[in-house]
Design a protein around this motif. Structure first.
Motif, PDB file in Angstrom:
ATOM      1  N   ASN A   1       0.537  -0.882  -0.117  1.00  0.00           N
ATOM      2  CA  ASN A   1      -0.398  -0.434   0.247  1.00  0.00           C
ATOM      3  C   ASN A   1       0.952   1.186   0.084  1.00  0.00           C
ATOM      4  OD1 ASN A   1      -2.551   1.311   0.544  1.00  0.00           O
ATOM      5  ND2 ASN A   1      -1.696   1.893   2.273  1.00  0.00           N
ATOM      6  N   ILE A   2       0.865   2.165  -0.971  1.00  0.00           N
ATOM      7  CA  ILE A   2       1.335   3.832  -0.434  1.00  0.00           C
ATOM      8  C   ILE A   2       0.447   4.642   0.351  1.00  0.00           C
ATOM      9  CG2 ILE A   2       0.153   4.651  -2.064  1.00  0.00           C
ATOM     10  CD1 ILE A   2       3.145   5.664  -3.138  1.00  0.00           C
ATOM     11  N   HIS A   3       0.626   4.995   1.320  1.00  0.00           N
ATOM     12  CA  HIS A   3       0.248   6.250   2.361  1.00  0.00           C
ATOM     13  C   HIS A   3       0.786   7.569   2.238  1.00  0.00           C
ATOM     14  CE1 HIS A   3      -2.339   7.343   5.588  1.00  0.00           C
ATOM     15  NE2 HIS A   3      -1.095   7.840   6.048  1.00  0.00           N
ATOM     16  N   PRO A   4       0.095   9.263   2.329  1.00  0.00           N
ATOM     17  CA  PRO A   4       1.247  10.250   2.187  1.00  0.00           C
ATOM     18  C   PRO A   4       2.125  10.596   3.411  1.00  0.00           C
ATOM     19  CG  PRO A   4      -1.445   9.960   1.831  1.00  0.00           C
ATOM     20  CD  PRO A   4      -1.116   9.121   1.903  1.00  0.00           C
ATOM     21  N   SER A   5       2.700   9.739   4.251  1.00  0.00           N
ATOM     22  CA  SER A   5       3.050  10.180   4.717  1.00  0.00           C
ATOM     23  C   SER A   5       4.700   9.319   4.943  1.00  0.00           C
ATOM     24  CB  SER A   5       2.425  10.343   6.364  1.00  0.00           C
ATOM     25  OG  SER A   5       2.196   9.301   6.991  1.00  0.00           O
ATOM     26  N   LEU A   6       5.171  10.059   6.151  1.00  0.00           N
ATOM     27  CA  LEU A   6       6.619   8.758   6.350  1.00  0.00           C
ATOM     28  C   LEU A   6       6.309   8.347   7.788  1.00  0.00           C
ATOM     29  CD1 LEU A   6       8.892  11.969   6.133  1.00  0.00           C
ATOM     30  CD2 LEU A   6       8.825   9.746   4.650  1.00  0.00           C
TER      31      LEU A   6
ATOM     32  N   GLY B   1       3.397  21.346  12.621  1.00  0.00           N
ATOM     33  CA  GLY B   1       4.367  21.970  12.933  1.00  0.00           C
ATOM     34  C   GLY B   1       5.440  21.282  12.681  1.00  0.00           C
ATOM     35  N   ALA B   2       5.727  20.361  11.495  1.00  0.00           N
ATOM     36  CA  ALA B   2       6.739  19.253  11.460  1.00  0.00           C
ATOM     37  C   ALA B   2       7.355  20.102   9.669  1.00  0.00           C
ATOM     38  CB  ALA B   2       6.002  18.053  10.697  1.00  0.00           C
ATOM     39  N   ARG B   3       8.741  19.788   9.866  1.00  0.00           N
ATOM     40  CA  ARG B   3       9.795  20.316   8.424  1.00  0.00           C
ATOM     41  C   ARG B   3       9.645  19.718   7.796  1.00  0.00           C
ATOM     42  NH1 ARG B   3       8.600  25.431  10.604  1.00  0.00           N
ATOM     43  NH2 ARG B   3       9.693  25.587  12.280  1.00  0.00           N
ATOM     44  N   PHE B   4       9.555  18.235   8.173  1.00  0.00           N
ATOM     45  CA  PHE B   4       9.081  17.729   6.928  1.00  0.00           C
ATOM     46  C   PHE B   4       8.008  16.010   7.159  1.00  0.00           C
ATOM     47  CE2 PHE B   4      13.509  18.651   6.660  1.00  0.00           C
ATOM     48  CZ  PHE B   4      13.924  19.171   4.778  1.00  0.00           C
ATOM     49  N   THR B   5       7.597  15.550   5.632  1.00  0.00           N
ATOM     50  CA  THR B   5       6.510  14.351   5.546  1.00  0.00           C
ATOM     51  C   THR B   5       7.054  13.596   4.642  1.00  0.00           C
ATOM     52  OG1 THR B   5       4.330  14.330   5.451  1.00  0.00           O
ATOM     53  CG2 THR B   5       4.186  15.735   4.230  1.00  0.00           C
ATOM     54  N   GLY B   6       6.610  13.490   3.741  1.00  0.00           N
ATOM     55  CA  GLY B   6       5.936  12.395   2.456  1.00  0.00           C
ATOM     56  C   GLY B   6       5.283  11.238   2.068  1.00  0.00           C
ATOM     57  N   CYS B   7       6.064  10.457   1.143  1.00  0.00           N
ATOM     58  CA  CYS B   7       5.098   9.706   1.449  1.00  0.00           C
ATOM     59  C   CYS B   7       5.641   7.931   2.007  1.00  0.00           C
ATOM     60  CB  CYS B   7       4.221   9.469   0.153  1.00  0.00           C
ATOM     61  SG  CYS B   7       5.919   9.555  -1.176  1.00  0.00           S
ATOM     62  N   THR B   8       5.060   6.943   1.545  1.00  0.00           N
ATOM     63  CA  THR B   8       5.855   5.235   2.352  1.00  0.00           C
ATOM     64  C   THR B   8       5.184   4.478   1.167  1.00  0.00           C
ATOM     65  OG1 THR B   8       5.520   6.769   4.345  1.00  0.00           O
ATOM     66  CG2 THR B   8       5.900   3.860   4.483  1.00  0.00           C
ATOM     67  N   VAL B   9       5.940   3.921   0.917  1.00  0.00           N
ATOM     68  CA  VAL B   9       4.710   2.650   0.371  1.00  0.00           C
ATOM     69  C   VAL B   9       5.638   1.309   1.323  1.00  0.00           C
ATOM     70  CG1 VAL B   9       4.559   0.713  -1.764  1.00  0.00           C
ATOM     71  CG2 VAL B   9       5.212   2.847  -1.861  1.00  0.00           C
ATOM     72  N   HIS B  10       4.768   0.672   2.230  1.00  0.00           N
ATOM     73  CA  HIS B  10       4.431  -0.216   3.517  1.00  0.00           C
ATOM     74  C   HIS B  10       3.902  -1.986   3.018  1.00  0.00           C
ATOM     75  CE1 HIS B  10       0.528   0.163   5.376  1.00  0.00           C
ATOM     76  NE2 HIS B  10       0.945   0.780   3.832  1.00  0.00           N
TER      77      HIS B  10
ATOM     78  N   GLN C   1      10.145   5.082   0.756  1.00  0.00           N
ATOM     79  CA  GLN C   1       9.466   6.112   1.610  1.00  0.00           C
ATOM     80  C   GLN C   1      10.501   7.340   0.250  1.00  0.00           C
ATOM     81  OE1 GLN C   1      10.405   5.904   5.414  1.00  0.00           O
ATOM     82  NE2 GLN C   1       8.680   5.825   5.872  1.00  0.00           N
ATOM     83  N   ALA C   2       9.188   9.358   0.405  1.00  0.00           N
ATOM     84  CA  ALA C   2       9.754   9.513  -0.235  1.00  0.00           C
ATOM     85  C   ALA C   2      10.117  11.187   0.909  1.00  0.00           C
ATOM     86  CB  ALA C   2       9.661  10.413  -1.311  1.00  0.00           C
ATOM     87  N   ALA C   3      10.790  11.240   1.149  1.00  0.00           N
ATOM     88  CA  ALA C   3      10.923  13.407   1.681  1.00  0.00           C
ATOM     89  C   ALA C   3      10.293  14.270   1.544  1.00  0.00           C
ATOM     90  CB  ALA C   3      12.262  13.256   3.230  1.00  0.00           C
ATOM     91  N   VAL C   4       9.486  14.723   1.651  1.00  0.00           N
ATOM     92  CA  VAL C   4       9.073  16.189   1.341  1.00  0.00           C
ATOM     93  C   VAL C   4       9.232  17.480   2.326  1.00  0.00           C
ATOM     94  CG1 VAL C   4       7.390  17.270  -0.125  1.00  0.00           C
ATOM     95  CG2 VAL C   4       7.340  14.909  -0.769  1.00  0.00           C
ATOM     96  N   PRO C   5       9.401  18.525   1.751  1.00  0.00           N
ATOM     97  CA  PRO C   5       9.526  19.491   2.547  1.00  0.00           C
ATOM     98  C   PRO C   5       7.926  20.363   3.007  1.00  0.00           C
ATOM     99  CG  PRO C   5      10.761  19.941   0.962  1.00  0.00           C
ATOM    100  CD  PRO C   5      10.533  18.553   0.566  1.00  0.00           C
ATOM    101  N   ILE C   6       7.932  21.045   4.104  1.00  0.00           N
ATOM    102  CA  ILE C   6       6.884  21.457   4.501  1.00  0.00           C
ATOM    103  C   ILE C   6       6.640  23.094   4.564  1.00  0.00           C
ATOM    104  CG2 ILE C   6       4.778  21.689   5.849  1.00  0.00           C
ATOM    105  CD1 ILE C   6       4.638  18.901   7.236  1.00  0.00           C
ATOM    106  N   LEU C   7       6.181  23.661   3.761  1.00  0.00           N
ATOM    107  CA  LEU C   7       6.392  24.668   2.967  1.00  0.00           C
ATOM    108  C   LEU C   7       5.757  25.941   4.035  1.00  0.00           C
ATOM    109  CD1 LEU C   7       7.638  24.640  -0.547  1.00  0.00           C
ATOM    110  CD2 LEU C   7       8.963  24.481   1.112  1.00  0.00           C
TER     111      LEU C   7
END
Length: 213
Positions: free
Chosen positions: A106-111, A128-137, A151-157
């Protein structure tokens, strides 16, 4: 490896998986697209790419066990090896997940394990997190739980809205889900308890396990 993809709506991750599977030498074949929603937009995409579709409407069943039994019967008839959940908005029973243990991803839109469940992007921004991302598990009976493949990390702007953040994360989802499927089909993902280890991975693949945003 014969793969079934489950969708409930347009299935943008399904489309990314289908496109990847059509590349020369890809080790998995998408043999069916299954949906619980007869109006799912992704079904038309599948038909346009000559992939068999199947609708098993959960509303036609009195309980989750009967619904999952119908899905299982269809998958066994298709001789499916692996299930990819791509926006499938139904919780599968523990019996079904255990029957297909280590054969559902499955893929989920967070780390994960951060921000399980719904309203992920709103919660990530509000935290207030600086990074989030997505995870295949690999899927386990608990929601959004199981060994992590990629996983892929994506910065929160500072200026991010849930919509803008979701759009940037989706770009990364379309990268790591085909990679995770490829690694599964190549039998490179080895499950050790709650950990998924990638064995025999070339450097270019390893670098994509956390691609730059």
């Amino acid at each position: 490896m014969k793969v079934a993809i489950f969708i409930s709506s347009r299935g943008s991750n399904m489309q990314a998986l289908v496109k990847a599977s059509q590349e020369e030498g890809f080790p998995a074949e998408i043999v069916t697209i299954l949906s619980n929603n007869p109006d799912a937009g992704g079904l038309e995409f599948a038909k346009a790419h000559n992939i068999p579709t199947k609708v098993i409407n959960h509303r036609d069943y009195d309980n989750r066990d009967d619904f999952d039994a119908a899905i299982n019967e269809y998958l066994e008839g298709m001789q499916i090896d692996l299930i990819c959940l791509a926006g499938f908005m139904r919780l599968l029973t523990a019996d079904f997940v255990n029957r297909w243990r280590d054969s559902i991803i499955n893929i989920h839109p967070s780390l994960l394990p951060a921000f399980k469940g719904l309203h992920v992007h709103e919660r990530a921004i509000e935290s207030g997190a600086r990074f989030t991302g997505c995870t295949v598990h690999v899927v386990r009976p608990e929601m959004d739980d199981g060994p992590i493949i990629a996983q892929a990390a994506v910065p929160i702007l500072q200026k991010d809205t849930p919509e803008s953040l979701a759009a940037r994360i989706l770009e990364q989802e379309h990268k790591i889900y085909p990679l995770a499927l490829k690694l599964m089909a190549q039998r490179k993902v080895k499950i050790h308890g709650s950990i998924a280890r990638i064995e025999g991975c070339v450097e270019s693949e390893a670098s994509l396990l956390n691609p730059e945003a």
